[in-house]
Motif scaffolding. Structure first.
Motif, PDB file in Angstrom:
ATOM      1  N   GLU A 107     -13.740  10.089  37.592  1.00 27.49           N
ATOM      2  CA  GLU A 107     -12.974   9.719  36.407  1.00 27.49           C
ATOM      3  C   GLU A 107     -13.882   9.105  35.348  1.00 27.49           C
ATOM      4  OE1 GLU A 107     -10.083   6.375  36.656  1.00 27.49           O
ATOM      5  OE2 GLU A 107      -8.632   7.998  36.469  1.00 27.49           O
ATOM      6  N   LEU A 108     -14.779   8.216  35.761  1.00 28.53           N
ATOM      7  CA  LEU A 108     -15.692   7.566  34.829  1.00 28.53           C
ATOM      8  C   LEU A 108     -16.674   8.569  34.239  1.00 28.53           C
ATOM      9  CD1 LEU A 108     -16.519   4.840  33.635  1.00 28.53           C
ATOM     10  CD2 LEU A 108     -18.091   4.558  35.556  1.00 28.53           C
ATOM     11  N   LEU A 109     -17.205   9.448  35.077  1.00 32.31           N
ATOM     12  CA  LEU A 109     -18.130  10.473  34.597  1.00 32.31           C
ATOM     13  C   LEU A 109     -17.453  11.385  33.590  1.00 32.31           C
ATOM     14  CD1 LEU A 109     -20.865  11.882  34.715  1.00 32.31           C
ATOM     15  CD2 LEU A 109     -20.017  13.209  36.672  1.00 32.31           C
ATOM     16  N   ARG A 110     -16.221  11.726  33.868  1.00 30.63           N
ATOM     17  CA  ARG A 110     -15.472  12.573  32.946  1.00 30.63           C
ATOM     18  C   ARG A 110     -15.307  11.878  31.591  1.00 30.63           C
ATOM     19  NH1 ARG A 110      -9.146  14.363  33.670  1.00 30.63           N
ATOM     20  NH2 ARG A 110      -9.026  15.765  31.879  1.00 30.63           N
ATOM     21  N   GLY A 111     -15.000  10.588  31.626  1.00 28.49           N
ATOM     22  CA  GLY A 111     -14.844   9.850  30.382  1.00 28.49           C
ATOM     23  C   GLY A 111     -16.131   9.787  29.586  1.00 28.49           C
ATOM     24  N   VAL A 112     -17.278   9.564  30.270  1.00 28.88           N
ATOM     25  CA  VAL A 112     -18.566   9.510  29.578  1.00 28.88           C
ATOM     26  C   VAL A 112     -18.882  10.850  28.933  1.00 28.88           C
ATOM     27  CG1 VAL A 112     -21.054   9.273  29.923  1.00 28.88           C
ATOM     28  CG2 VAL A 112     -19.486   7.655  31.011  1.00 28.88           C
ATOM     29  N   VAL A 113     -18.680  11.938  29.677  1.00 22.84           N
ATOM     30  CA  VAL A 113     -18.975  13.263  29.140  1.00 22.84           C
ATOM     31  C   VAL A 113     -18.101  13.563  27.931  1.00 22.84           C
ATOM     32  CG1 VAL A 113     -18.886  15.734  29.624  1.00 22.84           C
ATOM     33  CG2 VAL A 113     -19.812  14.159  31.334  1.00 22.84           C
ATOM     34  N   VAL A 114     -16.811  13.251  28.030  1.00 21.02           N
ATOM     35  CA  VAL A 114     -15.894  13.497  26.922  1.00 21.02           C
ATOM     36  C   VAL A 114     -16.305  12.701  25.691  1.00 21.02           C
ATOM     37  CG1 VAL A 114     -13.547  13.063  26.115  1.00 21.02           C
ATOM     38  CG2 VAL A 114     -13.912  14.187  28.305  1.00 21.02           C
ATOM     39  N   ASN A 115     -16.705  11.443  25.903  1.00 20.35           N
ATOM     40  CA  ASN A 115     -17.060  10.610  24.759  1.00 20.35           C
ATOM     41  C   ASN A 115     -18.376  11.038  24.114  1.00 20.35           C
ATOM     42  OD1 ASN A 115     -16.007   8.338  23.261  1.00 20.35           O
ATOM     43  ND2 ASN A 115     -17.800   7.195  23.919  1.00 20.35           N
ATOM     44  N   VAL A 116     -19.351  11.443  24.931  1.00 19.08           N
ATOM     45  CA  VAL A 116     -20.629  11.885  24.383  1.00 19.08           C
ATOM     46  C   VAL A 116     -20.467  13.190  23.604  1.00 19.08           C
ATOM     47  CG1 VAL A 116     -22.919  12.759  24.982  1.00 19.08           C
ATOM     48  CG2 VAL A 116     -22.046  10.710  26.091  1.00 19.08           C
ATOM     49  N   LEU A 117     -19.626  14.083  24.106  1.00 19.37           N
ATOM     50  CA  LEU A 117     -19.421  15.360  23.440  1.00 19.37           C
ATOM     51  C   LEU A 117     -18.411  15.280  22.293  1.00 19.37           C
ATOM     52  CD1 LEU A 117     -19.339  17.795  26.505  1.00 19.37           C
ATOM     53  CD2 LEU A 117     -21.265  17.218  25.002  1.00 19.37           C
ATOM     54  N   ASN A 118     -17.747  14.130  22.186  1.00 18.10           N
ATOM     55  CA  ASN A 118     -16.776  13.948  21.114  1.00 18.10           C
ATOM     56  C   ASN A 118     -17.515  13.736  19.792  1.00 18.10           C
ATOM     57  OD1 ASN A 118     -14.642  13.292  19.462  1.00 18.10           O
ATOM     58  ND2 ASN A 118     -13.970  11.528  20.642  1.00 18.10           N
ATOM     59  N   PRO A 119     -17.231  14.521  18.753  1.00 23.68           N
ATOM     60  CA  PRO A 119     -17.956  14.352  17.482  1.00 23.68           C
ATOM     61  C   PRO A 119     -17.593  13.079  16.741  1.00 23.68           C
ATOM     62  CG  PRO A 119     -16.214  15.980  17.226  1.00 23.68           C
ATOM     63  CD  PRO A 119     -16.272  15.642  18.691  1.00 23.68           C
ATOM     64  N   HIS A 120     -16.446  12.471  17.046  1.00 24.51           N
ATOM     65  CA  HIS A 120     -15.992  11.309  16.276  1.00 24.51           C
ATOM     66  C   HIS A 120     -16.960  10.125  16.342  1.00 24.51           C
ATOM     67  CE1 HIS A 120     -11.545  12.812  16.167  1.00 24.51           C
ATOM     68  NE2 HIS A 120     -12.357  13.480  15.373  1.00 24.51           N
ATOM     69  N   PRO A 121     -17.469   9.722  17.537  1.00 23.07           N
ATOM     70  CA  PRO A 121     -18.445   8.622  17.531  1.00 23.07           C
ATOM     71  C   PRO A 121     -19.688   8.928  16.710  1.00 23.07           C
ATOM     72  CG  PRO A 121     -17.598   8.978  19.747  1.00 23.07           C
ATOM     73  CD  PRO A 121     -17.115  10.117  18.908  1.00 23.07           C
ATOM     74  N   TRP A 122     -20.163  10.179  16.786  1.00 21.21           N
ATOM     75  CA  TRP A 122     -21.340  10.565  16.008  1.00 21.21           C
ATOM     76  C   TRP A 122     -21.041  10.488  14.508  1.00 21.21           C
ATOM     77  CZ3 TRP A 122     -25.966  11.371  18.366  1.00 21.21           C
ATOM     78  CH2 TRP A 122     -25.939  11.587  19.744  1.00 21.21           C
ATOM     79  N   LEU A 123     -19.903  11.037  14.114  1.00 16.94           N
ATOM     80  CA  LEU A 123     -19.531  11.002  12.702  1.00 16.94           C
ATOM     81  C   LEU A 123     -19.361   9.566  12.215  1.00 16.94           C
ATOM     82  CD1 LEU A 123     -16.962  13.946  12.495  1.00 16.94           C
ATOM     83  CD2 LEU A 123     -19.248  13.867  11.497  1.00 16.94           C
ATOM     84  N   PHE A 124     -18.732   8.733  13.048  1.00 18.36           N
ATOM     85  CA  PHE A 124     -18.511   7.354  12.628  1.00 18.36           C
ATOM     86  C   PHE A 124     -19.833   6.629  12.418  1.00 18.36           C
ATOM     87  CE2 PHE A 124     -18.435   2.890  13.813  1.00 18.36           C
ATOM     88  CZ  PHE A 124     -17.553   2.383  12.863  1.00 18.36           C
ATOM     89  N   TRP A 125     -20.754   6.731  13.390  1.00 22.67           N
ATOM     90  CA  TRP A 125     -21.980   5.953  13.288  1.00 22.67           C
ATOM     91  C   TRP A 125     -22.932   6.515  12.248  1.00 22.67           C
ATOM     92  CZ3 TRP A 125     -22.870   1.220  14.385  1.00 22.67           C
ATOM     93  CH2 TRP A 125     -22.089   0.585  15.346  1.00 22.67           C
TER      94      TRP A 125
END
Length: 215
Positions: A107-125
């Motif tokens: 579950e934790l690994l899935r969350g990390v992968v989803v967040n890293v591949l999510n463009p929103h954190p990249w766009l925000f920062w």
């Protein structure tokens, strides 16, 4: 300290705005209770470090004019997120429960992968977080650190609070309550976005002690 307030406001907006990670947190809380949701709520602390470092490093090598332009673009982007969130809030509903909860590690690994591949954190920062951090750092490093600390405190804290609310009473979060929370968050995001846009158009001059630094 305006940077701290901006960090708190942006963190709250990012913490409860609909997205892949939030959906995973809600689903995990519905299926496995508070602990399952809390683990996923802490995923940004594990996955955002390379995003922040790369974005801030890139911004640090850019002239001040580019930082201000990106601040305006980032502000408008946050306004767009706020308006979109308000629209989605009209029909949004928490995902239903059911199914078998995955293992904690998976579950934790899935969350990390989803967040890293999510463009929103990249766009925000790239568009919002890094310009604010770099600008604040050249005025006062403590302000920049306060921005990051406030942002992640509320970002993770709001997700943990949501996981706690769902885990403690999985049937208490009604669709209407969820829509009200999202609608209020959308208004907050739009307001913060306007502030960021104005700060990019009319930048705050550095204090005299930092006048010899970057412009």
């Amino acid at each position: 300290m305006p940077e701290l307030l901006l960090g708190l406001g942006l963190g709250l907006g990012a913490g409860v705005t609909p997205g892949a990670l939030l959906t995973l947190i809600i689903t995990a809380s519905l299926r496995g209770g508070f602990r399952a949701g809390m683990r996923l709520a802490c995923v940004p602390l594990l996955s955002d470090l390379p995003v922040v470092v790369l974005a801030v490093t890139a911004m640090g090598a850019m002239p001040g004019a580019v930082v201000r332009v990106l601040s305006v673009v980032g502000g408008l982007y946050v306004v767009y997120l706020g308006v979109t969130t308000v629209r989605e809030a009209r029909t949004a509903a928490p995902p239903g429960s059911g199914g078998t909860a995955p293992s904690s590690r998976g579950e934790l690994l899935r969350g990390v992968v989803v967040n890293v591949l999510n463009p929103h954190p990249w766009l925000f920062w790239i568009a919002v977080g890094a310009p604010l951090f770099v600008s604040a750092w050249h005025r006062a490093p403590t302000s920049a650190l306060a921005f990051v600390g406030g942002f992640y405190l509320v970002l993770v804290g709001s997700k943990i609070a949501l996981a706690l609310a769902i885990g403690a009473g999985r049937h208490r979060l009604t669709p209407r309550g969820y829509r009200l929370v999202l609608g209020a968050t959308g208004v907050l995001l739009a307001g913060v976005g306007l502030v960021l846009t104005l700060r990019g158009v009319v930048p705050v001059p550095p204090p005299p002690c930092c006048a010899g630094g970057r412009t």
